[in-house]
Design an enzyme around this catalytic site. Structure first.
Site, PDB file in Angstrom:
ATOM      1  N   GLU A 116       0.853  -1.194   0.000  1.00 15.09           N
ATOM      2  CA  GLU A 116       0.000   0.000   0.000  1.00 15.09           C
ATOM      3  C   GLU A 116       0.883   1.238   0.000  1.00 15.09           C
ATOM      4  OE1 GLU A 116      -2.565  -0.156   3.439  1.00 15.09           O
ATOM      5  OE2 GLU A 116      -3.000  -2.265   3.065  1.00 15.09           O
ATOM      6  N   LYS A 118       2.233   4.591   1.486  1.00 13.88           N
ATOM      7  CA  LYS A 118       2.297   5.135   2.846  1.00 13.88           C
ATOM      8  C   LYS A 118       1.916   6.606   2.756  1.00 13.88           C
ATOM      9  CE  LYS A 118       5.239   5.319   6.958  1.00 13.88           C
ATOM     10  NZ  LYS A 118       4.607   6.511   7.431  1.00 13.88           N
ATOM     11  N   ASP A 120       1.131  10.297   3.672  1.00 10.15           N
ATOM     12  CA  ASP A 120       1.797  11.181   4.628  1.00 10.15           C
ATOM     13  C   ASP A 120       0.787  12.167   5.208  1.00 10.15           C
ATOM     14  OD1 ASP A 120       3.713  12.338   6.130  1.00 10.15           O
ATOM     15  OD2 ASP A 120       4.753  13.336   4.481  1.00 10.15           O
ATOM     16  N   TYR A 236      -8.452   8.170   3.870  1.00 13.70           N
ATOM     17  CA  TYR A 236      -8.258   6.866   3.234  1.00 13.70           C
ATOM     18  C   TYR A 236      -8.250   5.792   4.319  1.00 13.70           C
ATOM     19  CZ  TYR A 236      -6.855   9.129  -1.112  1.00 13.70           C
ATOM     20  OH  TYR A 236      -6.836   9.865  -2.265  1.00 13.70           O
ATOM     21  N   LYS A 347      10.554   3.539   3.672  1.00 14.60           N
ATOM     22  CA  LYS A 347      10.557   5.000   3.557  1.00 14.60           C
ATOM     23  C   LYS A 347      11.330   5.432   2.326  1.00 14.60           C
ATOM     24  CE  LYS A 347       8.864   6.807   7.465  1.00 14.60           C
ATOM     25  NZ  LYS A 347       9.457   7.635   8.322  1.00 14.60           N
ATOM     26  N   CYS A 442      11.100  48.069  -9.552  1.00 15.28           N
ATOM     27  CA  CYS A 442      10.709  46.849 -10.256  1.00 15.28           C
ATOM     28  C   CYS A 442      11.808  46.422 -11.227  1.00 15.28           C
ATOM     29  CB  CYS A 442       9.395  47.075 -11.008  1.00 15.28           C
ATOM     30  SG  CYS A 442       8.942  45.688 -12.048  1.00 15.28           S
ATOM     31  N   CYS A 445      10.216  46.919 -14.994  1.00 16.69           N
ATOM     32  CA  CYS A 445       9.814  48.186 -15.597  1.00 16.69           C
ATOM     33  C   CYS A 445      10.384  49.383 -14.848  1.00 16.69           C
ATOM     34  CB  CYS A 445       8.296  48.287 -15.678  1.00 16.69           C
ATOM     35  SG  CYS A 445       7.548  48.499 -14.049  1.00 16.69           S
ATOM     36  N   CYS A 460       4.886  46.011  -7.485  1.00 17.62           N
ATOM     37  CA  CYS A 460       5.021  46.970  -8.575  1.00 17.62           C
ATOM     38  C   CYS A 460       3.598  47.376  -8.905  1.00 17.62           C
ATOM     39  CB  CYS A 460       5.674  46.283  -9.779  1.00 17.62           C
ATOM     40  SG  CYS A 460       5.506  47.241 -11.283  1.00 17.62           S
ATOM     41  N   CYS A 465       3.183  46.905 -16.481  1.00 14.92           N
ATOM     42  CA  CYS A 465       4.472  46.234 -16.331  1.00 14.92           C
ATOM     43  C   CYS A 465       4.437  44.907 -17.096  1.00 14.92           C
ATOM     44  CB  CYS A 465       4.742  46.002 -14.847  1.00 14.92           C
ATOM     45  SG  CYS A 465       6.178  44.985 -14.553  1.00 14.92           S
TER      46      CYS A 465
HETATM   47  S1  IVH Z   1      -0.960   0.447   8.758  1.00 15.20           S
HETATM   48  C1  IVH Z   1      -0.786  -1.843  12.614  1.00 15.20           C
HETATM   49  N1  IVH Z   1      -1.088   1.465   6.322  1.00 15.20           N
HETATM   50  O1  IVH Z   1       2.196   5.304   8.863  1.00 15.20           O
HETATM   51  C2  IVH Z   1      -0.881  -1.117  11.318  1.00 15.20           C
HETATM   52  N2  IVH Z   1      -0.217   2.831   8.074  1.00 15.20           N
HETATM   53  O2  IVH Z   1       4.677   4.752  10.288  1.00 15.20           O
HETATM   54  C3  IVH Z   1      -0.739   0.329  11.471  1.00 15.20           C
HETATM   55  N3  IVH Z   1       0.390   5.100   7.350  1.00 15.20           N
HETATM   56  O3  IVH Z   1       0.836   5.454  12.087  1.00 15.20           O
HETATM   57  C4  IVH Z   1      -0.712   1.189  10.311  1.00 15.20           C
HETATM   58  N4  IVH Z   1      -0.182   4.865   5.240  1.00 15.20           N
HETATM   59  O4  IVH Z   1      -0.300   6.846  10.228  1.00 15.20           O
HETATM   60  C5  IVH Z   1      -0.728   1.676   7.613  1.00 15.20           C
HETATM   61  N5  IVH Z   1      -1.298   2.240   4.139  1.00 15.20           N
HETATM   62  C6  IVH Z   1      -0.947   2.447   5.418  1.00 15.20           C
HETATM   63  C7  IVH Z   1      -0.429   3.686   5.855  1.00 15.20           C
HETATM   64  C8  IVH Z   1      -0.067   3.835   7.205  1.00 15.20           C
HETATM   65  C9  IVH Z   1       0.292   5.704   6.158  1.00 15.20           C
HETATM   66  C10 IVH Z   1       0.915   5.779   8.565  1.00 15.20           C
HETATM   67  C11 IVH Z   1       0.097   5.566   9.807  1.00 15.20           C
HETATM   68  C12 IVH Z   1       1.027   4.951  10.805  1.00 15.20           C
HETATM   69  C13 IVH Z   1       2.367   5.331  10.255  1.00 15.20           C
HETATM   70  C14 IVH Z   1       3.432   4.339  10.704  1.00 15.20           C
END
Ligand code: IVH
Length: 721
Positions: A116, A118, A120, A236, A347, A442, A445, A460, A465
């Protein structure tokens, strides 16, 4: 009885229809109704509900924005701890994790992984519990907090359109869910919403938010659900849990001590992939990029493709989460102290780098605003070469304490434009020795720059301009303005350079010979000599020129609100342009209005009013408007019928009114030209108070503000009755 039953059915059917369209729009990104069509349905429901407030249910689409949390956010224990994930930073880390898992299983037993993105943002737990009609209702939304105790942010979470307020019995059945369950996932602020937030903040002279995650975290803790609703957060879902111990007053000791057993025993379905599918079926937004794979090699392929996607997703991700698919295997792997063994977060390498500040250039924007831009020694940041970064404004340069020659930390955040985070101050990186001088005139101009009191930016103010014209052209042609596709920066720049366009209105007299003379530099690499060959080539072939002319022609049907927006008047965004168009109904009336008149319009504050009035006073702009009228562009629209019975009056609403909902009362007041504010002050003209009015009523009394009940409000609205 029968008639009220049918009315109830009618209202419920309308709600179902609205929920269906919300799901198409906010969860699946596949709307079938236009915004206006949606609004018709929504307003119909609102009208029925305000006539029959006893039929309002908490999961009605009209009830997303409700009351504010009274005493801030209440700390709430999680049903089970919200854990974090162990991190992997390299292919080796991942392979080592995969080997550890496989070694713990019999050699013939396969492991499947779900990959999946990750996301942010910030994690959130949503608790659903059964309701008398057999559906599951959203009870609570709780932030992660310290993982054991979070904050109850339910009133804000309810405003997120991709969070279902309830899940119907038929959807529960299709998804294989009980009526009580818990969903965990991530709140994110999409880039478009982040940019808009920062534009608004900039217009108000507030420092921009650093990145979408910070902005989302700040938003979810805002005490004003109305504001949260406007921010367009998204949710999500990625994790599904049993709900049998929901509402537990605190985490029982047994649960805290036994994370391994309890957590692993709670999974509802046989696999993570099934859980994602079930969440999707129940109406949650589940990220579409999740994929099930059979080996760590395939995981690596997924990671590579995710890195490639990163810039085009429209929201921030900072890695990939890999989870063992089978719930039975998850149970066997269990947890370490703080994280599941069956999942890992890969990461991405940081999108930050160190490079040298070579110079600072000053760019003039559409509104004349001067932006300092750093010229950097080119450096790779997260796969893209960066040689420019924004420095925002003069104050930011002071804050950074930067000098030319300094080494600086550069970051690419949610905004595609990289920024300088700080100056590097260590022995390996000598400091620069040339101060950055902010110009007084500026750079385009040479007219003197102006800084209005209380504002951060220098401007300006010469409307002719050339630098401003380029930005004006790009804004005018933008998709949400006149929507002229093909009028990008290269074309616009050339049109100006070759003198083909000296005013926005000149666009409408271009012909194909004007376009054929436009050219751009093409750099080729000669394989034999190894040298770069630069050539000038015309931008347009006949087809391209024809297409652009057709786009320009097509833009003539843009409605008045878009024309107003496209003019690029300071502080006039899309929403304000709509309000102005609907209020005046014609460009002529807008243009003839004074700042005082403008200020009387709802949602138009003194700053906007002044900017609009100033715009139409400037002779160059008057000439432009005259020419655009001759094109002709669309200069009129239907006026929204409103009265001015309450013009200039400010109301505050409090307590429960006998028949009107808060929303309905607000709408009535606003359509009569009044203003509704949230706080009682000396400027409040009336407090409209219902049952259970609290501190606002006391305050109004102490300030001597007149208090109205609902009948008195009606009398004020209809003085002739
Ligand atoms: S699973 C026990 N799935 O990443 C399972 N976390 O570094 C717990 N996060 O605290 C989380 N995308 O806020 C999971 N597809 C995803 C995620 C995800 C982002 C975040 C989440 C978690 C942090 C951990």
């Amino acid at each position: 009885m029968t008639s009220s039953l049918t009315l109830e059915h009618q209202i419920e059917a309308l709600r179902e229809e609205l929920r269906h369209h919300e799901h198409l729009y906010y969860v699946l990104d596949r709307p079938v109704l236009s915004d206006a069509e949606y609004d018709v349905l929504y307003n119909r429901l609102r009208a029925l509900e305000s006539a029959h407030p006893e039929l309002i249910t908490p999961d009605s689409p009209t009830q997303r924005v409700g009351g504010k949390p009274r005493d801030g956010f209440v700390k709430t224990p999680h049903s089970r701890p919200m854990l974090s994930l162990d991190n992997a930073y390299s292919e080796d880390d991942l392979r080592a994790w995969d080997t550890r898992l496989r070694e713990a299983l019999p050699s013939s037993e396969p492991v499947r992984y779900v990959c999946e993105l990750k996301l942010d943002g910030l994690s959130l737990a949503l608790l659903y519990a059964s309701s008398s009609d057999g559906s599951a209702q959203l009870q609570r939304g709780v932030t992660r907090g310290d993982g054991t105790i979070g904050e109850d942010v339910t009133s804000n979470v309810r405003t997120i359109r991709s969070v279902p307020l309830s899940v119907s019995p038929s959807k529960l059945a299709a998804a294989g869910l009980p009526t009580s369950f818990e969903v965990r996932g991530e709140i994110v602020l999409p880039h478009a919403a982040f940019r808009k937030l920062n534009q608004d903040r900039e217009a108000q002279g507030i420092a921009p938010a650093a990145n979408p995650r910070n902005a989302a975290a700040g938003t979810i803790r805002t005490l004003e659900p109305n504001i949260v609703a406007q921010r367009r957060l998204d949710f999500y879902a990625y994790f599904l849990l049993h709900g049998n111990d929901m509402g537990a007053p605190s985490i029982p000791r047994s649960l805290r001590d036994g994370w391994e057993n309890t957590q692993s025993g709670e999974t509802l379905l046989a696999s993570q992939s099934a859980a994602l599918q079930s969440l999707r079926t129940a109406g949650f937004r589940v990220n579409t990029h999740a994929t099930t794979v059979d080996s760590i090699d395939e995981v690596l392929v997924f990671i590579a493709s995710a890195e490639g996607l990163r810039d085009s997703l429209g929201y921030d991700i900072d890695g990939v989460v890999i989870k063992v698919d089978s719930s039975a295997q998850q149970r066997r792997f269990g947890f370490t102290g703080k994280a599941p063994r069956w999942a890992i977060a890969y990461k991405f390498t940081a999108r930050a780098a160190i490079t040298q500040l070579q110079d600072v250039l000053f760019q003039v924007g559409r509104t004349g605003k001067l932006t300092p831009v750093a010229a950097l020694t080119p450096v790779l940041v997260g796969g893209t070469t960066v040689s420019r970064a924004t420095l925002h404004n003069a104050d930011e340069i002071v804050r950074l304490g930067a000098r030319i020659g300094d080494f600086v930390h550069v970051e690419r955040g949610g905004d595609v434009i990289p920024k300088i985070v700080s100056v590097v101050e260590d022995v390996q990186h000598p400091r620069g020795n040339k101060d950055i001088l902010f110009p007084t005139h500026c750079p385009e101009c040479a007219s003197a720059l102006v800084r209005t009191e209380g504002e951060v930016d220098w401007r300006c103010i010469n409307t002719n301009c050339p630098a401003r014209l380029l930005e004006e052209l790009l804004h005018f042609a933008a998709r949400n303005a006149m929507n002229i596709e093909g009028l990008g920066e290269a074309v616009a720049q050339q049109l100006l350079e070759k003198g083909k366009v000296k005013s926005l209105a000149d666009l409408y007299s271009l012909n194909d010979t004007d376009l054929f003379v436009l050219e751009h530099e093409v750099v080729r690499f000669n394989k034999k000599t190894g040298q770069e060959v630069k050539n000038m080539q015309s931008i347009f072939k006949s087809k391209g020129a024809q297409a652009l002319l057709e786009e320009i022609e097509g833009s003539k049907i843009a409605p008045l609100n878009r024309v107003i927006f496209a003019l690029g008047i300071r502080f006039v965004g899309e929403r304000t342009a709509q309000i102005l168009a609907a209020h005046f109904g014609s460009m002529k009336d807008l243009r003839d209005s004074s700042a005082e008149e403008l200020e009387k319009i709802n949602e138009v504050g003194p700053r906007i009013a002044q900017a609009v009035a100033e715009y139409f006073r400037e002779p160059h702009n008057v000439e432009l408007i005259d020419r655009l009228e001759m094109v002709p562009l669309i200069f009129s629209t239907e006026k929204r019928i409103t009265t001015s019975t309450l013009a200039g009056l400010t109301f505050v609403l409090t307590g429960t009114l006998p028949t009107l909902t808060r929303e309905a009362a607000k709408e009535l007041i606003e359509s009569a030209g009044g203003r509704v504010s949230g706080t009682v002050s000396k400027k409040t003209d009336y407090l409209v108070a219902g049952e259970d009015s609290g501190s606002k009523l006391d305050k109004a009394r102490s300030l001597g503000v007149p208090v109205l009940d609902e009948p008195a409000l009606h009398a004020l609205l209809n003085p002739l009755k």
